[in-house]
Design an enzyme around this catalytic site. Structure first.
Site, PDB file in Angstrom:
ATOM      1  N   GLU A 128       0.809  -1.137  -0.044  1.00  0.00           N
ATOM      2  CA  GLU A 128      -0.038  -0.147  -0.024  1.00  0.00           C
ATOM      3  C   GLU A 128       0.992   1.249  -0.080  1.00  0.00           C
ATOM      4  O   GLU A 128       0.630   2.270  -0.409  1.00  0.00           O
ATOM      5  CB  GLU A 128      -0.817   0.044   1.142  1.00  0.00           C
ATOM      6  CG  GLU A 128      -2.055  -0.840   1.081  1.00  0.00           C
ATOM      7  CD  GLU A 128      -3.161  -0.529   0.198  1.00  0.00           C
ATOM      8  OE1 GLU A 128      -2.798  -0.248  -1.070  1.00  0.00           O
ATOM      9  OE2 GLU A 128      -4.278  -0.655   0.523  1.00  0.00           O
ATOM     10  N   THR A 180      -5.533   7.993  -5.765  1.00  0.00           N
ATOM     11  CA  THR A 180      -5.606   7.897  -4.454  1.00  0.00           C
ATOM     12  C   THR A 180      -4.634   9.084  -3.832  1.00  0.00           C
ATOM     13  O   THR A 180      -5.273   9.749  -2.794  1.00  0.00           O
ATOM     14  CB  THR A 180      -5.234   6.370  -3.772  1.00  0.00           C
ATOM     15  OG1 THR A 180      -5.933   5.551  -4.103  1.00  0.00           O
ATOM     16  CG2 THR A 180      -5.249   6.730  -2.272  1.00  0.00           C
TER      17      THR A 180
END
Ligand code: HSE
Length: 309
Positions: A128, A180
């Site tokens: 991530e 994101t």
């Protein structure tokens, strides 16, 4: 040769009010990942899809997780991974988390299950970090634990698996790009105490509703006064989809992860399917291609499809 094939599900992070701390696994879409344990220390990444993701392990979300596991456990073995992604990168449906969590779970299975779930979450967070610059676990945790999870803390890792109510999820992925990193950058760095108190009420109400299986309480708590008002501006037709889904009987919903996908929770399959048609129709009208998924909350998370261990 030891090998394993996994089905790694999409996940919906935040669950409206739980920014970076709540998430749930769904059944569709999902990625397929096949792992082989190698006698030599290479990490080989292959893709069976057309997303053109990097195959250099240090630049690949699954690859970095495998490198960290190899380094940390001082392994002399390597791994070959073939990834068939169906969860489109940048969809807001946990695509990077699927690759990262799948890598941690696949490697762990080939190594004889030596890692705990929390250790797998620890390694998966490196993926991530590579994808978005932030080590958040709200997509990874439900992928590894299944169902709905609360990430109480990432340092130290403290994950609370919650119940998975018998609800249907409708998710739409409009084909617009929302990164994101961008949708994190536009967020306000500080919030008022008034908004914080309102949000705490919603998060606590949502967790209580999930644990008590109190469906109306879940519905009343699916409100985000902090993140959604800022991010929803990046998603075409967000307000219309939300308003009309609620009018059709959805319990509530909002942005999936950092967007652009939107999700709604419903008590019946019939309502969830009607909402799927509504979402698609709204995007068709403005010529935005969209993919719609209807599934139940996935209580299992990653599943083994084939193994030879
Ligand atoms: N919690 C994260 C966010 C999920 O909303 O930015 C996106 O991966």
């Amino acid at each position: 040769m030891k090998k394993i094939k996994l089905r790694v599900p999409a996940t919906v992070a935040n669950l409206v009010c739980g920014f970076d701390i709540l998430g749930m696994a769904i059944h569709e879409p999902y990625d397929e990942m096949e792992f082989k344990l190698l006698d030599t220390p290479e990490i080989i990444i292959k893709h069976k899809d057309s997303f053109d993701l990097p195959e250099d392990p240090s630049k690949n979300v699954a690859g970095i997780v495998l490198l960290k596991i190899q380094e940390n456990l001082q392994l002399t073995n390597g791994f070959e991974v073939t990834i068939h992604k169906h969860i489109k990168p940048g969809s807001g449906l946990g695509s990077s988390a699927a690759s990262a969590a799948g890598a941690a779970l696949g490697a762990n299975a080939l190594l004889g299950n030596i890692l705990s779930k929390d250790e797998m979450v620890h390694f998966a967070m490196f993926g991530e970090e590579l994808a978005s610059g932030v080590r958040h676990a709200d997509n990874i945790a439900p992928c590894i634990y299944g169902g709905i999870t609360l990430v109480k803390s990432t340092t130290p890792i403290d994950i609370i698996p919650l119940n998975a109510p018998d609800l249907f999820v409708t998710a739409v992925h409009p084909q617009v790009e929302v990164k994101t990193s961008d949708s994190r950058q536009i967020l306000k760095k500080s919030i008022s105490l008034k908004s914080a108190v309102e949000q705490w009420g919603n998060i606590a109400g949502l967790v209580a509703g999930i644990q008590k299986n109190d469906i109306p309480l879940i519905g009343r708590s699916l409100n985000d006064v902090i993140i959604e008002p800022v991010r929803s501006i990046l998603i075409p037709k967000f307000d219309e989809i939300k308003k009309e889904s609620l009018a059709m009987g959805a319990l509530g919903g909002g942005i999936s992860g950092s967007g652009p996908s939107i999700f709604m929770l419903s008590e019946t399959k019939e309502t969830a399917e009607k909402i799927a048609v509504l979402m698609k129709t709204i995007y068709d009208k403005i010529n935005i291609e969209s993919y719609v998924y209807v599934s139940k909350i996935n209580p299992i998370g990653i599943e083994v499809i084939e193994e030879n261990l």
